[in-house]
Scaffold this motif. Sequence first.
Motif, mmCIF file in Angstrom:
data_model
loop_
_atom_site.group_PDB
_atom_site.id
_atom_site.type_symbol
_atom_site.label_atom_id
_atom_site.label_comp_id
_atom_site.label_asym_id
_atom_site.label_seq_id
_atom_site.Cartn_x
_atom_site.Cartn_y
_atom_site.Cartn_z
ATOM 1 N N LEU A 4 0.633 -1.378 0.061
ATOM 2 C CA LEU A 4 0.105 0.182 -0.050
ATOM 3 C C LEU A 4 0.807 1.174 0.151
ATOM 4 O O LEU A 4 0.574 2.220 -0.725
ATOM 5 N N THR A 5 1.934 1.055 0.872
ATOM 6 C CA THR A 5 3.050 2.132 0.729
ATOM 7 C C THR A 5 3.618 2.674 -0.666
ATOM 8 O O THR A 5 3.500 3.682 -1.274
ATOM 9 N N GLY A 41 -1.862 8.399 2.201
ATOM 10 C CA GLY A 41 -1.501 7.098 1.699
ATOM 11 C C GLY A 41 -0.222 6.727 2.149
ATOM 12 O O GLY A 41 0.028 5.770 2.976
ATOM 13 N N PHE A 42 0.816 7.456 1.732
ATOM 14 C CA PHE A 42 2.064 7.145 1.949
ATOM 15 C C PHE A 42 2.355 7.417 3.561
ATOM 16 O O PHE A 42 3.121 6.629 4.015
ATOM 17 N N SER A 43 1.899 8.403 4.176
ATOM 18 C CA SER A 43 2.302 8.626 5.461
ATOM 19 C C SER A 43 1.674 7.545 6.543
ATOM 20 O O SER A 43 2.428 7.112 7.129
ATOM 21 N N PHE A 44 0.470 7.021 6.102
ATOM 22 C CA PHE A 44 -0.059 6.128 6.913
ATOM 23 C C PHE A 44 0.622 4.696 6.878
ATOM 24 O O PHE A 44 0.655 3.860 7.594
ATOM 25 N N GLY A 45 0.901 4.440 5.450
ATOM 26 C CA GLY A 45 1.739 3.396 5.289
ATOM 27 C C GLY A 45 3.100 3.169 6.140
ATOM 28 O O GLY A 45 3.384 2.101 6.496
ATOM 29 N N ILE A 46 3.833 4.412 6.082
ATOM 30 C CA ILE A 46 4.762 4.277 6.761
ATOM 31 C C ILE A 46 4.580 4.281 8.499
ATOM 32 O O ILE A 46 5.404 3.331 8.935
ATOM 33 N N VAL A 47 3.635 4.549 9.001
ATOM 34 C CA VAL A 47 3.205 4.689 10.343
ATOM 35 C C VAL A 47 2.965 2.977 10.484
ATOM 36 O O VAL A 47 3.394 2.582 11.724
#
Length: 313
Positions: free
Chosen positions: A176-177, A202-208
């Motif tokens: 997803l990231t 989406g990228f931010s939540f994927g990293i988290v």
Amino acid sequence: MAFISHHFDIEMVVVFGILGNIVSFFVYLAPLPTFRRIYKKKSTEGFQAIPYIVALFSAMLTLYYGLLKPDGFWLITINTIGILIESVYILLFMIYAPKDAKKFTAKLLVLLNGAAFGTIILTTLTFFEGPDRITIVGWICAVFSVCVFVAPLSIMRLVIRTKSVEFMPLSLSFFLTICAVMWFFYGVLADDYFVATPNVLGFSFGIVQMVLYMIYKDKNKHGILPIVSIDVEMQVDKHVVPSTAKIDSEFAEDDLKKTAKIDSEMPEDGTKMNEQNAEPAEHQEVVVSVVISTDHDGKEPQVHCNTKLSVEY
């Protein structure tokens, strides 16, 4: 020089469009183990169809947006594939889901993928034209994409609360990231900020999610396991009253109560007691045995519990 730069941008749009399609395809295939398990066990085991209905709606909406855009080819290809895959998932769910879950899923499909999507198409085709129509549909796609990317917050909260990554596999978070990164660069290079902007989230939540996975991956190996079955056996004055209930069947608590009351006044020899001549028991002993079976990686560990109750009159 400007021509070379523009030509390079077009080539990179194609590159990131292809990469976005490839990664998105693997994301669409991520639930395959879940549905393989549903097919093998002929049961949905408490899984819900909401994520797949939402994913289907998102693919339908983005496909419509891609059809309106002059250069929306890469959006059209992957979302057409996504619609087919999500439709198969929902069909399998409808086959093996309990009756109430089927009704709820059908209602949600009609409301979201039928009524809501139909209203969007009818409104935009009737009241807007050309670039305005593309802009309105783009905004709708962007807002809905933000809502979809915010959805994993509930999963992250569950991971923190249970200290278990049971329901947040690393592979899905990783893809997803990467998917968000590919579509972000596609949107930037294609000057399509309706695609690029939501993927920042989406990228931010994927990293988290991946950071949470690294923190909690060894904290709790099992977490919360789905219950496969509950076996209850009651023994009233040495008379055994068994009852077995499957979690995904239409099992009501009242059924167990009714079963437990069957022949509760039976004497030790098993003969029926005449209610008119029977004297009230001064002492009655009830033994309740409960076996809870859970499923984890194909194994079914069991938890046994025996309770003895003594009732005096």
